[in-house]
Design a protein around this motif. Sequence first.
Motif, PDB file in Angstrom:
ATOM      1  N   LYS A   1       0.836  -1.203   0.000  1.00 35.50           N
ATOM      2  CA  LYS A   1       0.000   0.000   0.000  1.00 35.50           C
ATOM      3  C   LYS A   1       0.872   1.256   0.000  1.00 35.50           C
ATOM      4  CE  LYS A   1      -4.000  -2.103   2.286  1.00 35.50           C
ATOM      5  NZ  LYS A   1      -4.860  -2.117   3.509  1.00 35.50           N
ATOM      6  N   PHE A   2       1.969   1.212   0.722  1.00 34.83           N
ATOM      7  CA  PHE A   2       2.915   2.326   0.744  1.00 34.83           C
ATOM      8  C   PHE A   2       3.500   2.542  -0.647  1.00 34.83           C
ATOM      9  CE2 PHE A   2       7.273   3.796   2.527  1.00 34.83           C
ATOM     10  CZ  PHE A   2       6.923   5.131   2.352  1.00 34.83           C
ATOM     11  N   ARG A   3       3.893   1.447  -1.293  1.00 32.14           N
ATOM     12  CA  ARG A   3       4.407   1.524  -2.663  1.00 32.14           C
ATOM     13  C   ARG A   3       3.397   2.186  -3.589  1.00 32.14           C
ATOM     14  NH1 ARG A   3       3.891  -4.021  -5.308  1.00 32.14           N
ATOM     15  NH2 ARG A   3       1.753  -3.290  -5.123  1.00 32.14           N
ATOM     16  N   ASP A   4       2.146   1.754  -3.482  1.00 30.22           N
ATOM     17  CA  ASP A   4       1.108   2.302  -4.357  1.00 30.22           C
ATOM     18  C   ASP A   4       0.876   3.784  -4.069  1.00 30.22           C
ATOM     19  OD1 ASP A   4       0.910  -0.233  -5.369  1.00 30.22           O
ATOM     20  OD2 ASP A   4      -0.922  -0.746  -4.280  1.00 30.22           O
ATOM     21  N   ARG A   5       0.998   4.171  -2.809  1.00 29.89           N
ATOM     22  CA  ARG A   5       0.824   5.583  -2.422  1.00 29.89           C
ATOM     23  C   ARG A   5       1.928   6.420  -3.065  1.00 29.89           C
ATOM     24  NH1 ARG A   5      -2.408   5.461   2.221  1.00 29.89           N
ATOM     25  NH2 ARG A   5      -3.042   7.512   2.948  1.00 29.89           N
ATOM     26  N   LEU A   6       3.149   5.930  -2.989  1.00 27.45           N
ATOM     27  CA  LEU A   6       4.290   6.646  -3.570  1.00 27.45           C
ATOM     28  C   LEU A   6       4.126   6.765  -5.090  1.00 27.45           C
ATOM     29  CD1 LEU A   6       7.213   4.924  -1.617  1.00 27.45           C
ATOM     30  CD2 LEU A   6       6.320   7.222  -1.217  1.00 27.45           C
ATOM     31  N   THR A   7       3.758   5.666  -5.713  1.00 23.86           N
ATOM     32  CA  THR A   7       3.602   5.642  -7.167  1.00 23.86           C
ATOM     33  C   THR A   7       2.499   6.583  -7.621  1.00 23.86           C
ATOM     34  OG1 THR A   7       4.386   3.348  -7.246  1.00 23.86           O
ATOM     35  CG2 THR A   7       3.191   4.169  -9.162  1.00 23.86           C
ATOM     36  N   HIS A   8       1.376   6.551  -6.924  1.00 23.52           N
ATOM     37  CA  HIS A   8       0.241   7.405  -7.269  1.00 23.52           C
ATOM     38  C   HIS A   8       0.605   8.888  -7.170  1.00 23.52           C
ATOM     39  CE1 HIS A   8      -3.971   8.527  -7.777  1.00 23.52           C
ATOM     40  NE2 HIS A   8      -3.860   9.322  -6.722  1.00 23.52           N
ATOM     41  N   ALA A   9       1.507   9.217  -6.238  1.00 21.42           N
ATOM     42  CA  ALA A   9       1.932  10.604  -6.050  1.00 21.42           C
ATOM     43  C   ALA A   9       2.967  11.034  -7.087  1.00 21.42           C
ATOM     44  CB  ALA A   9       2.489  10.795  -4.646  1.00 21.42           C
ATOM     45  N   GLY A  10       3.409  10.081  -7.922  1.00 19.58           N
ATOM     46  CA  GLY A  10       4.327  10.431  -8.998  1.00 19.58           C
ATOM     47  C   GLY A  10       5.786  10.168  -8.724  1.00 19.58           C
ATOM     48  N   LEU A  11       6.099   9.520  -7.602  1.00 19.63           N
ATOM     49  CA  LEU A  11       7.481   9.154  -7.343  1.00 19.63           C
ATOM     50  C   LEU A  11       7.831   7.928  -8.181  1.00 19.63           C
ATOM     51  CD1 LEU A  11       6.337  10.664  -4.697  1.00 19.63           C
ATOM     52  CD2 LEU A  11       8.383   9.776  -3.596  1.00 19.63           C
ATOM     53  N   SER A  12       9.089   7.793  -8.542  1.00 21.02           N
ATOM     54  CA  SER A  12       9.524   6.701  -9.413  1.00 21.02           C
ATOM     55  C   SER A  12      10.038   5.546  -8.553  1.00 21.02           C
ATOM     56  CB  SER A  12      10.631   7.193 -10.350  1.00 21.02           C
ATOM     57  OG  SER A  12      11.087   6.159 -11.180  1.00 21.02           O
ATOM     58  N   VAL A  13       9.155   4.583  -8.288  1.00 23.90           N
ATOM     59  CA  VAL A  13       9.464   3.506  -7.338  1.00 23.90           C
ATOM     60  C   VAL A  13      10.029   2.272  -8.033  1.00 23.90           C
ATOM     61  CG1 VAL A  13       8.553   2.001  -5.541  1.00 23.90           C
ATOM     62  CG2 VAL A  13       7.622   4.317  -5.820  1.00 23.90           C
ATOM     63  N   GLU A  14      11.172   1.827  -7.558  1.00 28.70           N
ATOM     64  CA  GLU A  14      11.739   0.536  -7.963  1.00 28.70           C
ATOM     65  C   GLU A  14      11.451  -0.438  -6.828  1.00 28.70           C
ATOM     66  OE1 GLU A  14      16.155  -1.292  -8.710  1.00 28.70           O
ATOM     67  OE2 GLU A  14      15.703   0.618  -9.697  1.00 28.70           O
ATOM     68  N   TRP A  15      10.542  -1.363  -7.086  1.00 23.20           N
ATOM     69  CA  TRP A  15      10.002  -2.236  -6.038  1.00 23.20           C
ATOM     70  C   TRP A  15      10.651  -3.616  -6.087  1.00 23.20           C
ATOM     71  CZ3 TRP A  15       7.171  -2.885  -1.750  1.00 23.20           C
ATOM     72  CH2 TRP A  15       6.544  -4.110  -1.521  1.00 23.20           C
ATOM     73  N   HIS A  16      11.080  -4.119  -4.934  1.00 19.50           N
ATOM     74  CA  HIS A  16      11.679  -5.453  -4.854  1.00 19.50           C
ATOM     75  C   HIS A  16      11.094  -6.202  -3.659  1.00 19.50           C
ATOM     76  CE1 HIS A  16      14.659  -4.558  -7.933  1.00 19.50           C
ATOM     77  NE2 HIS A  16      14.885  -3.413  -7.325  1.00 19.50           N
ATOM     78  N   SER A  17      10.314  -7.227  -3.951  1.00 16.47           N
ATOM     79  CA  SER A  17       9.823  -8.107  -2.899  1.00 16.47           C
ATOM     80  C   SER A  17      10.713  -9.341  -2.856  1.00 16.47           C
ATOM     81  CB  SER A  17       8.376  -8.512  -3.180  1.00 16.47           C
ATOM     82  OG  SER A  17       8.291  -9.231  -4.406  1.00 16.47           O
ATOM     83  N   PHE A  18      10.719 -10.020  -1.711  1.00  9.14           N
ATOM     84  CA  PHE A  18      11.538 -11.225  -1.593  1.00  9.14           C
ATOM     85  C   PHE A  18      10.888 -12.174  -0.592  1.00  9.14           C
ATOM     86  CE2 PHE A  18      13.140  -8.047   1.385  1.00  9.14           C
ATOM     87  CZ  PHE A  18      13.258  -8.752   2.581  1.00  9.14           C
ATOM     88  N   ARG A  19      11.226 -13.443  -0.732  1.00  6.15           N
ATOM     89  CA  ARG A  19      10.721 -14.442   0.208  1.00  6.15           C
ATOM     90  C   ARG A  19      11.598 -14.399   1.456  1.00  6.15           C
ATOM     91  NH1 ARG A  19       6.888 -17.549  -1.771  1.00  6.15           N
ATOM     92  NH2 ARG A  19       6.617 -17.718  -4.034  1.00  6.15           N
ATOM     93  N   GLY A  20      11.068 -13.800   2.500  1.00 10.93           N
ATOM     94  CA  GLY A  20      11.834 -13.656   3.732  1.00 10.93           C
ATOM     95  C   GLY A  20      11.108 -12.732   4.681  1.00 10.93           C
ATOM     96  N   GLY A  21      11.747 -12.452   5.807  1.00  9.01           N
ATOM     97  CA  GLY A  21      11.127 -11.640   6.847  1.00  9.01           C
ATOM     98  C   GLY A  21      11.649 -10.224   6.906  1.00  9.01           C
TER      99      GLY A  21
END
Length: 239
Positions: free
Chosen positions: A197-217
């Motif tokens: 949700k934070f990522r989507d908020r940043l993206t919607h505001a026009g920031l250029s987000v490079e998103w990386h998810s990973f299997r871990g904690g």
Amino acid sequence: MREEQIGGLRTRVTGGTDGKGGGSGPLVLLLHGFGAPGDDLVSLADVLNVPTGTRFVFPEGPLSLSFGPRDARAWWIIDMARIATDQAAGRIRDLSQEIPKGLAPACETMLVFLKEVEQHFNADPRKTILGGFSQGAMLSCDVMLKTRQPYAGLIQLSGTLLAAQEWDPLLQKRKGLPVFQSHGMQDEILPYVAAEKFRDRLTHAGLSVEWHSFRGGHEIPRTVLQRLGPFITKVVPRT
């Protein structure tokens, strides 16, 4: 590496032309998480593939904790009992509407620190990247939104959205800012769904987000570091 007091904070400095922050290379400033020692992230400087001469600055949180590992530090106090209660009840922690009591003073401390860093290192904000892990990520985002300095980028390692009522209008002023965001899908401290949700908020505001998810904690795996180096290299202007 060398240690010194900058802006009232114990600070580790490494990289540069001499391994101690020398030269005029880009500056990467990273803030550790809650309950970590002040040198928790210093080792990252040795494994990131970044431009030659890049300097790294690691300030130590001003608060000393009476629990956890020795030398545990923090930027503001967190209610650990509440976290344990939420986890036991299976509640997803949504901090987006919360403004921690210690956030404002921590931000003021960092703004003073950054001003002194700029003078101390003769650092160009356009060649400076702010970021951190967990609580340090949240603070670095708050600082980024509350200064007008033209920083090169923002690094959010396992962070989350705070103070949405304050951050939302300020995000619009950072349109186009490069952001590196990573989060573990099994994060037990700051839920993955909140990071999305934070990522989507940043993206919607026009920031250029490079998103990386990973299997871990709640961690910074090598796969993230392998991508973080190229991000730093990409967003720092060439001299």
